[in-house]
Design a protein around this motif. Structure first.
Motif, PDB file in Angstrom:
ATOM      1  N   GLY A   1       0.802  -1.221   0.000  1.00 34.57           N
ATOM      2  CA  GLY A   1       0.000   0.000   0.000  1.00 34.57           C
ATOM      3  C   GLY A   1       0.829   1.263   0.000  1.00 34.57           C
ATOM      4  O   GLY A   1       0.283   2.364   0.177  1.00 34.57           O
ATOM      5  N   ASP A   2       2.155   1.127  -0.184  1.00 32.57           N
ATOM      6  CA  ASP A   2       3.065   2.278  -0.184  1.00 32.57           C
ATOM      7  C   ASP A   2       2.796   3.165   1.035  1.00 32.57           C
ATOM      8  O   ASP A   2       2.659   2.666   2.136  1.00 32.57           O
ATOM      9  CB  ASP A   2       2.950   3.049  -1.496  1.00 32.57           C
ATOM     10  N   ASN A   3       2.683   4.469   0.843  1.00 31.00           N
ATOM     11  CA  ASN A   3       2.455   5.379   1.975  1.00 31.00           C
ATOM     12  C   ASN A   3       0.979   5.727   2.146  1.00 31.00           C
ATOM     13  O   ASN A   3       0.642   6.723   2.791  1.00 31.00           O
ATOM     14  CB  ASN A   3       3.286   6.654   1.813  1.00 31.00           C
ATOM     15  N   GLY A   4       0.109   4.892   1.574  1.00 27.18           N
ATOM     16  CA  GLY A   4      -1.324   5.129   1.708  1.00 27.18           C
ATOM     17  C   GLY A   4      -1.864   6.127   0.712  1.00 27.18           C
ATOM     18  O   GLY A   4      -3.046   6.444   0.724  1.00 27.18           O
TER      19      GLY A   4
ATOM     20  N   ALA B   1      -4.245  10.777   6.276  1.00 30.25           N
ATOM     21  CA  ALA B   1      -5.004   9.731   6.964  1.00 30.25           C
ATOM     22  C   ALA B   1      -6.301   9.383   6.242  1.00 30.25           C
ATOM     23  O   ALA B   1      -6.701   8.210   6.184  1.00 30.25           O
ATOM     24  CB  ALA B   1      -5.300  10.168   8.400  1.00 30.25           C
ATOM     25  N   MET B   2      -6.984  10.374   5.672  1.00 33.18           N
ATOM     26  CA  MET B   2      -8.222  10.099   4.945  1.00 33.18           C
ATOM     27  C   MET B   2      -7.943   9.275   3.688  1.00 33.18           C
ATOM     28  O   MET B   2      -8.717   8.378   3.335  1.00 33.18           O
ATOM     29  CB  MET B   2      -8.915  11.409   4.577  1.00 33.18           C
ATOM     30  N   ASN B   3      -6.840   9.566   3.009  1.00 33.91           N
ATOM     31  CA  ASN B   3      -6.457   8.757   1.850  1.00 33.91           C
ATOM     32  C   ASN B   3      -6.129   7.329   2.267  1.00 33.91           C
ATOM     33  O   ASN B   3      -6.447   6.371   1.546  1.00 33.91           O
ATOM     34  CB  ASN B   3      -5.252   9.371   1.140  1.00 33.91           C
ATOM     35  N   VAL B   4      -5.483   7.180   3.427  1.00 32.91           N
ATOM     36  CA  VAL B   4      -5.148   5.851   3.927  1.00 32.91           C
ATOM     37  C   VAL B   4      -6.415   5.030   4.144  1.00 32.91           C
ATOM     38  O   VAL B   4      -6.471   3.842   3.793  1.00 32.91           O
ATOM     39  CB  VAL B   4      -4.335   5.948   5.233  1.00 32.91           C
ATOM     40  N   LYS B   5      -7.451   5.639   4.701  1.00 35.32           N
ATOM     41  CA  LYS B   5      -8.703   4.916   4.924  1.00 35.32           C
ATOM     42  C   LYS B   5      -9.287   4.434   3.602  1.00 35.32           C
ATOM     43  O   LYS B   5      -9.739   3.286   3.487  1.00 35.32           O
ATOM     44  CB  LYS B   5      -9.709   5.814   5.652  1.00 35.32           C
ATOM     45  N   ARG B   6      -9.278   5.283   2.593  1.00 38.50           N
ATOM     46  CA  ARG B   6      -9.791   4.882   1.277  1.00 38.50           C
ATOM     47  C   ARG B   6      -8.940   3.769   0.683  1.00 38.50           C
ATOM     48  O   ARG B   6      -9.466   2.816   0.085  1.00 38.50           O
ATOM     49  CB  ARG B   6      -9.810   6.085   0.336  1.00 38.50           C
ATOM     50  N   THR B   7      -7.622   3.869   0.851  1.00 36.63           N
ATOM     51  CA  THR B   7      -6.723   2.845   0.327  1.00 36.63           C
ATOM     52  C   THR B   7      -7.003   1.493   0.968  1.00 36.63           C
ATOM     53  O   THR B   7      -7.114   0.470   0.279  1.00 36.63           O
ATOM     54  CB  THR B   7      -5.260   3.252   0.574  1.00 36.63           C
ATOM     55  N   VAL B   8      -7.122   1.461   2.288  1.00 32.72           N
ATOM     56  CA  VAL B   8      -7.360   0.199   2.992  1.00 32.72           C
ATOM     57  C   VAL B   8      -8.682  -0.421   2.555  1.00 32.72           C
ATOM     58  O   VAL B   8      -8.761  -1.630   2.276  1.00 32.72           O
ATOM     59  CB  VAL B   8      -7.339   0.420   4.518  1.00 32.72           C
ATOM     60  N   LYS B   9      -9.732   0.368   2.470  1.00 32.02           N
ATOM     61  CA  LYS B   9     -11.034  -0.161   2.063  1.00 32.02           C
ATOM     62  C   LYS B   9     -10.985  -0.705   0.633  1.00 32.02           C
ATOM     63  O   LYS B   9     -11.610  -1.729   0.328  1.00 32.02           O
ATOM     64  CB  LYS B   9     -12.097   0.931   2.190  1.00 32.02           C
TER      65      LYS B   9
END
Length: 305
Positions: free
Chosen positions: A162-165, A169-177
């Motif tokens: 997932g690299d740096n997401g 933090a909001m981008n990270v949440k979208r990436t994880v989902k």
């Protein structure tokens, strides 16, 4: 890539090639094993993949895939969801190797060789798809597309890079989902700035401690909101960017934030690897050995990685 799981005095050592793993005597197989002949005939049929909607706090969330695999015989075999299969590996003591893959064919070769999991390499995918280095050229959408093709091609769990997401933090949440929907069993998230640099290179930069921890907390929140059990691998590049002590501090903070596996990139000696394994000792560690092989000591057992 190796995952090191803590051992105890009740476990026995097992030598397999140049690797010494540790596992419980009651287990029927050592850490490295080739699937049994009964499972080698396992055939996945996309027509019998079911989706089950779940709810969290009364709210409808994204469907969770339940894959049904059919034997060549009369009985059906219901496979575990990818994250559950990966967590079973993490709960078993020993050393587990997971080679990198970059497309469906390479993932199939990893599975056929008998490995229990694999992970997608952003470096390799960037090279294979774009012919470019792993310095932020590959996009979020391209990684999701490639990842979906990989997870659909194999039955073993796949950890996604997932690299740096891809942002805050909001981008990270979208990436994880999105990685959950793509079928990944786990996701690796790092603390580099954007644009990122390839691991094992000089000149890397990392975000602040606060932002790095916030990324992991955001990933944990996204997992809860999705009703998923995806494994979160928290990676820090601060060993090269700042110091070894900084990388240990961040690893402890990531564990406190809810990370399931810890990963310090570019450790330089067996002493550093031993100190890393003693940090948050109950949390499995991921070790990448691109340029070196080293011998370390964990709980009285000598292992090679």
């Amino acid at each position: 890539m190796n995952i090191l799981q803590p051992s105890s005095s009740s476990m026995q050592s097992f030598r397999h090639g140049c690797t010494i793993g540790v596992w419980q005597r009651s287990r029927l197989r050592p850490p490295f094993h080739r699937p049994s002949s009964s499972l080698s005939n396992l055939a996945f049929d996309s027509s019998i993949i079911r989706q089950k909607s779940t709810s969290v706090a009364g709210k409808r969330v994204s469907p969770v895939l339940h894959t049904v695999a059919a034997y060549s015989g009369d009985k059906d075999y219901i496979a575990d969801p990818p994250a559950k299969a990966l967590r079973r590996i993490l709960e078993s003591p020993g050393i587990y190797q997971g080679p990198a893959c970059f497309d469906a064919l390479s993932a199939k070769l990893v599975e056929r060789a008998g490995f229990e999991f694999c992970f997608t390499s952003g470096f390799s995918i960037s090279a294979a798809r774009l012919g470019l280095p792993d310095t932020g050229f590959i996009s979020f959408g391209e990684m999701i597309e490639q990842g979906r093709l990989i997870t659909e091609a194999v039955s073993i769990p796949v950890i996604g890079d997932g690299d740096n997401g891809y942002g805050n933090a909001m981008n990270v949440k979208r990436t994880v989902k999105s990685y959950i929907r793509a079928g990944f069993a786990g996701i690796i998230l790092e603390d580099q700035v954007s644009p990122k640099a390839c691991g094992h290179t000089q000149g890397r930069k990392v975000v602040s401690r606060e932002e790095a921890v916030m990324r992991i907390k955001a990933a944990v929140d996204a997992r809860k909101e999705s009703g998923s059990d995806i494994v979160i691998v928290a990676r820090t590049d601060s060993r090269q960017a700042v110091s070894f002590d900084e990388s240990l501090w961040r690893s402890r903070a990531f564990a406190d934030a809810g990370a399931d596996v810890l990963f310090i990139d570019a450790l330089t000696s067996k002493e550093e690897m031993k100190a890393f394994c003693e940090t948050a000792p109950l949390v499995p560690k991921m070790v990448c050995h691109v340029y070196m092989f080293c011998k370390i000591l964990i709980n009285g057992q000598i292992i090679f990685c």
